[in-house]
Design an enzyme around this catalytic site. Sequence first.
Site, mmCIF file in Angstrom:
data_model
loop_
_atom_site.group_PDB
_atom_site.id
_atom_site.type_symbol
_atom_site.label_atom_id
_atom_site.label_comp_id
_atom_site.label_asym_id
_atom_site.label_seq_id
_atom_site.Cartn_x
_atom_site.Cartn_y
_atom_site.Cartn_z
ATOM 1 N N HIS A 297 3.125 6.882 -6.851
ATOM 2 C CA HIS A 297 2.392 8.097 -7.231
ATOM 3 C C HIS A 297 3.343 9.295 -7.255
ATOM 4 O O HIS A 297 3.264 10.157 -8.143
ATOM 5 C CB HIS A 297 1.253 8.317 -6.236
ATOM 6 C CG HIS A 297 0.135 9.151 -6.761
ATOM 7 N ND1 HIS A 297 -1.008 9.406 -6.032
ATOM 8 C CD2 HIS A 297 -0.041 9.824 -7.924
ATOM 9 C CE1 HIS A 297 -1.829 10.164 -6.729
ATOM 10 N NE2 HIS A 297 -1.262 10.449 -7.881
ATOM 11 N N HIS B 112 1.706 4.647 -2.791
ATOM 12 C CA HIS B 112 1.868 6.094 -2.640
ATOM 13 C C HIS B 112 3.218 6.541 -3.215
ATOM 14 O O HIS B 112 3.314 7.579 -3.875
ATOM 15 C CB HIS B 112 1.810 6.486 -1.162
ATOM 16 C CG HIS B 112 0.448 6.472 -0.558
ATOM 17 N ND1 HIS B 112 -0.611 7.185 -1.066
ATOM 18 C CD2 HIS B 112 -0.032 5.845 0.564
ATOM 19 C CE1 HIS B 112 -1.683 7.002 -0.305
ATOM 20 N NE2 HIS B 112 -1.359 6.193 0.687
ATOM 21 N N HIS C 225 0.827 -1.206 0.000
ATOM 22 C CA HIS C 225 0.000 0.000 0.000
ATOM 23 C C HIS C 225 0.863 1.258 0.000
ATOM 24 O O HIS C 225 0.674 2.157 -0.834
ATOM 25 C CB HIS C 225 -0.921 -0.011 1.228
ATOM 26 C CG HIS C 225 -1.748 1.228 1.387
ATOM 27 N ND1 HIS C 225 -3.061 1.309 0.991
ATOM 28 C CD2 HIS C 225 -1.450 2.453 1.909
ATOM 29 C CE1 HIS C 225 -3.530 2.512 1.253
ATOM 30 N NE2 HIS C 225 -2.572 3.226 1.814
ATOM 31 N N GLU C 226 1.785 1.339 0.937
ATOM 32 C CA GLU C 226 2.599 2.545 1.041
ATOM 33 C C GLU C 226 3.487 2.718 -0.186
ATOM 34 O O GLU C 226 3.764 3.845 -0.607
ATOM 35 C CB GLU C 226 3.434 2.517 2.325
ATOM 36 C CG GLU C 226 2.610 2.589 3.602
ATOM 37 C CD GLU C 226 1.700 3.811 3.663
ATOM 38 O OE1 GLU C 226 2.059 4.864 3.084
ATOM 39 O OE2 GLU C 226 0.626 3.723 4.287
#
Length: 675
Positions: free
Chosen positions: A471, A468, A464-465
């Site tokens: 992104h 980011h 998940h991290e």
Amino acid sequence: MTKNPFLAPSALPYQLPDFAAIREEHFRPALEQGMDEQLAEIAEITGSPEPASFENTVVALERSGGLLRRVLAVFDNQNSAVTNPAVQALDAEFRPRLAAHRDAVHLDQALFERIDAVYRRRAELDLDPESLRLVERRHNRFVRAGAQLPAADQQRLRELNAQIAAAGGDFERNVFEATAADALVLDSAEELAGLTAGAIAAAAAGARELGHPGKYVLSLKNFSAQPELAFLTDREVRRRLMAASLGRAERTNGPVAVRLAGLRAERAALFGYPSHAAYVVADETAGTVEAVDALLARLVAPAVANAEREAERLVRAAAADGVTDFGAHDWAYYAEQVRKAEYDLDAAALQPYFELERVLRDGVFHAAGQVYGLTFSERTDLVGYHPETRVFEVFEEDGSPLGLYLADLHARPSKRGGAWMDELVGQCGLFDRKPVVFNNLNIGHAGPGEPVLLTGDEVTVLFHEFGHALHGLFSDVRYPLLAGTAVPRDFVEFPSQVNEMWASWPAVRANFAKHHVTGEPLPAELVERLAAAGNFGQGFRTVEYLAAALLDWAWHSVPAGAPIADAAEFEANALKEAGLAVAAIPPRYRSTYFNHIFTHDYSAAYYAYIWSEVLDADSVEWFRGNGLTIRESGEIFRRELLARGGSVDAMDAFRAVVGRDPDTMPLLARRGLAG
């Protein structure tokens, strides 16, 4: 004092901050000089005799504040990941000063008049789409920061912003101190029965580090349901651990939460909004309070019904052990017992297949290679901000450099709880900068000579991290305001949630889920049982999340001037009114340690996780069923969405990938709510 390394851009690769040269003594003068320099740069803009133009006003503002950006990127992370009393004291001093500085920029009437002049003529200026977007977003930011308010209201706004900033800092420090002080200290290893040998060794090491030699410490994680509760066989220890978790900062942060809610409500009223929630959501993809209410309300009743069905099975299992007063401290333990009995699935038996280094390199990095063509090379010659921080150079498929990724994965007393991504250097075409991003997690250390074995949840968090981080790494825009993760709060979790799917994607999992001793892959029958148990526990997970989201929504739906007598009473009433007063399922965060909403940027926005998950679940179906290869799909997702940052409307970026508006059905199916 040594020469201050913040005063010029770093000469290191990718302008990585020179952590070997940075000292705590450098922060104060750099912060002060950074604010002074930006105000001087703005004075040059407003003092120009030339009429306001896109270049001499809007772009000039983008160029301002370089020193302040550099020092804040490092200082904010220092306060979160490697803090100490001196850094915390500096943070307490500068929070209101920085709030005042932001007001000095946004409430500068001459500056706003120039921005407004460009905004009003934007259709005549022949701007490219990204430049037009910059004008509109910058104007919107000034308006939402009070540039059009009457002078008296602006003065009150300055006071409110300073008070909110100071109170938010107090709240975070109280959580940090309480989380450390309330760690559960145990006298014997027998009290930790049920935990792995590695976890017990880590508890002993933690006790030594905290000054309790010969004892064992279970440190508290950010959220309410501590992971050890699933395995501890001693019910009294479970009760004590849950009580310590739920009671954090009750005395200190209850009044702070009440104060922050009132201040934010008053600030929203200055702008003509009935609540802080209405003010916040007006600039999100949701758009209105009613839209958020509708989604959350649609989920509550079926989620609670799911949880009640789960509870019946757990209560029966607990009764077989003689438990007649089933409580929150029992849920995770008996959920694990039922999972073993009904699905022949033992969470502890999975951990040997999830060794940290292999998950990182053969899972997270491998997936990024398969989907986006990236490769990673560790740069041991570059120094991170802590000895445990690792630096990786990231390359495109053709071998060209993309940026740096820093991984700081382990827990320590100087790091706040949770997991997060941020940037040390933001991508920006205007300055020809490539990104430097980092992930912070709180994975426990293993015992001496032992490998770090992750839980399934920790594997998901790492993916998940890193979503980011992608992104930020893939950002390909010209202007700082629009770069990287500068998207609406209820959109920013979407790319990271999509990246979670690679953790269970068969080809990716087969590459990293290998026994740390034998190298054998995760057995096929275990994979099948994982799939069969896919929806097990969704009732609990959805209810604890919704309870936190609606608690946030309640705090920030309070109108200006409405009295709140007591934080605990307010919380209990809010959960009851929402239909989420489930005694055995506390909110994922109780009010007094809910840093997301009282310190960070999720006030009236914790709903963002489920709002983004609508987009995530729909996008996963697109990846699976669009008829393209994973690499082709990844290129579309990167080009149309990840690379665009805030340079396009967020929902337009989603439509550019999927080809339509989002569908909620994939989310409902994933959460076991479709029936």
